[in-house]
Design a protein around this motif. Sequence first.
Motif, mmCIF file in Angstrom:
data_model
loop_
_atom_site.group_PDB
_atom_site.id
_atom_site.type_symbol
_atom_site.label_atom_id
_atom_site.label_comp_id
_atom_site.label_asym_id
_atom_site.label_seq_id
_atom_site.Cartn_x
_atom_site.Cartn_y
_atom_site.Cartn_z
ATOM 1 N N ALA A 92 10.209 -13.695 -14.892
ATOM 2 C CA ALA A 92 10.189 -15.051 -15.394
ATOM 3 C C ALA A 92 11.379 -15.772 -16.280
ATOM 4 O O ALA A 92 11.866 -16.756 -15.819
ATOM 5 N N GLU A 93 11.680 -14.900 -17.155
ATOM 6 C CA GLU A 93 12.716 -14.925 -17.912
ATOM 7 C C GLU A 93 14.163 -15.317 -17.334
ATOM 8 O O GLU A 93 15.066 -16.073 -17.730
ATOM 9 N N ALA A 94 14.156 -14.518 -16.356
ATOM 10 C CA ALA A 94 15.508 -14.674 -15.433
ATOM 11 C C ALA A 94 15.709 -15.869 -14.745
ATOM 12 O O ALA A 94 16.895 -16.264 -14.682
ATOM 13 N N LYS A 95 14.578 -16.632 -14.377
ATOM 14 C CA LYS A 95 14.910 -18.017 -13.826
ATOM 15 C C LYS A 95 15.416 -18.810 -14.455
ATOM 16 O O LYS A 95 16.709 -19.506 -14.349
ATOM 17 N N GLN A 96 14.921 -19.127 -15.987
ATOM 18 C CA GLN A 96 15.942 -19.998 -16.941
ATOM 19 C C GLN A 96 17.505 -19.295 -17.142
ATOM 20 O O GLN A 96 18.195 -20.255 -17.234
ATOM 21 N N LEU A 97 17.368 -17.982 -17.110
ATOM 22 C CA LEU A 97 18.792 -17.462 -17.273
ATOM 23 C C LEU A 97 19.810 -18.073 -16.221
ATOM 24 O O LEU A 97 20.963 -18.411 -16.428
ATOM 25 N N PHE A 98 19.136 -17.937 -14.939
ATOM 26 C CA PHE A 98 19.921 -18.323 -13.733
ATOM 27 C C PHE A 98 20.439 -19.931 -13.761
ATOM 28 O O PHE A 98 21.546 -20.222 -13.501
ATOM 29 N N VAL A 99 19.294 -20.609 -14.163
ATOM 30 C CA VAL A 99 19.267 -22.033 -13.994
ATOM 31 C C VAL A 99 20.426 -22.435 -15.194
ATOM 32 O O VAL A 99 21.381 -23.170 -14.959
ATOM 33 N N ASP A 100 20.125 -21.805 -16.354
ATOM 34 C CA ASP A 100 21.278 -22.309 -17.318
ATOM 35 C C ASP A 100 22.615 -21.938 -17.199
ATOM 36 O O ASP A 100 23.400 -22.808 -17.509
ATOM 37 N N TRP A 101 22.802 -20.818 -16.731
ATOM 38 C CA TRP A 101 24.005 -20.301 -16.441
ATOM 39 C C TRP A 101 24.824 -21.198 -15.263
ATOM 40 O O TRP A 101 26.018 -21.333 -15.396
ATOM 41 N N PHE A 102 23.947 -21.418 -14.221
ATOM 42 C CA PHE A 102 24.408 -22.078 -13.263
ATOM 43 C C PHE A 102 24.960 -23.503 -13.681
ATOM 44 O O PHE A 102 26.079 -23.836 -13.188
ATOM 45 N N GLU A 103 24.243 -24.160 -14.199
ATOM 46 C CA GLU A 103 24.387 -25.565 -14.710
ATOM 47 C C GLU A 103 25.336 -25.441 -15.821
ATOM 48 O O GLU A 103 26.070 -26.523 -15.717
#
Length: 296
Positions: A92-103
């Motif tokens: 679950a924590e990886a989703k926000q990691l990916f989104v934050d980094w992508f944006e």
Amino acid sequence: MSPTSLKALAKQYDGRISILFSLGRNGIMYRDTQIDYIGKYDFCEEDIEKLFALATDMEIYHYDYSDMKEDEGLEFYAVVHAWHALSQFEVAEAKQLFVDWFEFYDFDNPDDWMITAFRVLIRPYRSEMFDYITSYVQDSSHSEWVRMEYIEVIKDMYEAKEINLEQLNTFLDKVLSTSNNPIVNAGAISVCMDHRLTEHHERIKQCFEQKAVDIDHIGDLEDVEIKMGLRTERETERELTELQKAFEPYREDFARILGMQEEGATPYISTEPKIGRNDPCLCGSGKKYKKCCMNK
């Protein structure tokens, strides 16, 4: 940081995690040939903590690998493999990691592998992101390139039957009726072209009339109408932009590459002919390869 220090950093990731430091680009260059870290290498939930540590290890990721040979500097790719492993575990924590980094990441960064891999990494989480993406794409304060990639995520969701046609059409109508950004509009129109969504034809015509479409990316209105099945041939002679004229000699090569891709897996990064992520795209759009056809 010296190469010796880099090796020392890598050594802290022992056990199964150490496998990732030997894989290089294997399994992260092709959208449909991902490594099964759980089945092939027996990764388990006990490894998640170390995978997360490696996935966020910016000392390794941002190390200057420019002077290393192709078969060296595999530490960099280990970080990318850690992202993919976390995605497979659906942490679950990886989703926000990916989104934050992508944006956050700049599309002009030559090492923006998060942008390259984002559509695969976010796959386990995207079904709950429709409202978020819709809102994000409509916000003109965000990067046009990130917004366009999110449009591609919406297309992926539709093709995977995670959203229905009504939801897709509602999303596209909102984009085409409110955006004056040529890049974003071109991204939305390309979805209409791919799926022949002729119900958006009037909106598309209005965007072209307002000169709010990047024609380097998708062609002019007649090109769009032909792709959507609304006409069989052009009525006027196509006028290439200056950038398209410059890359017209490469068009046949690019068509050949697309033909090769249709027979096998779709690559993140094309390897034949060898073209860098920051080189001009062979389609003739004039854009950098990574901003155009690399993720198609």
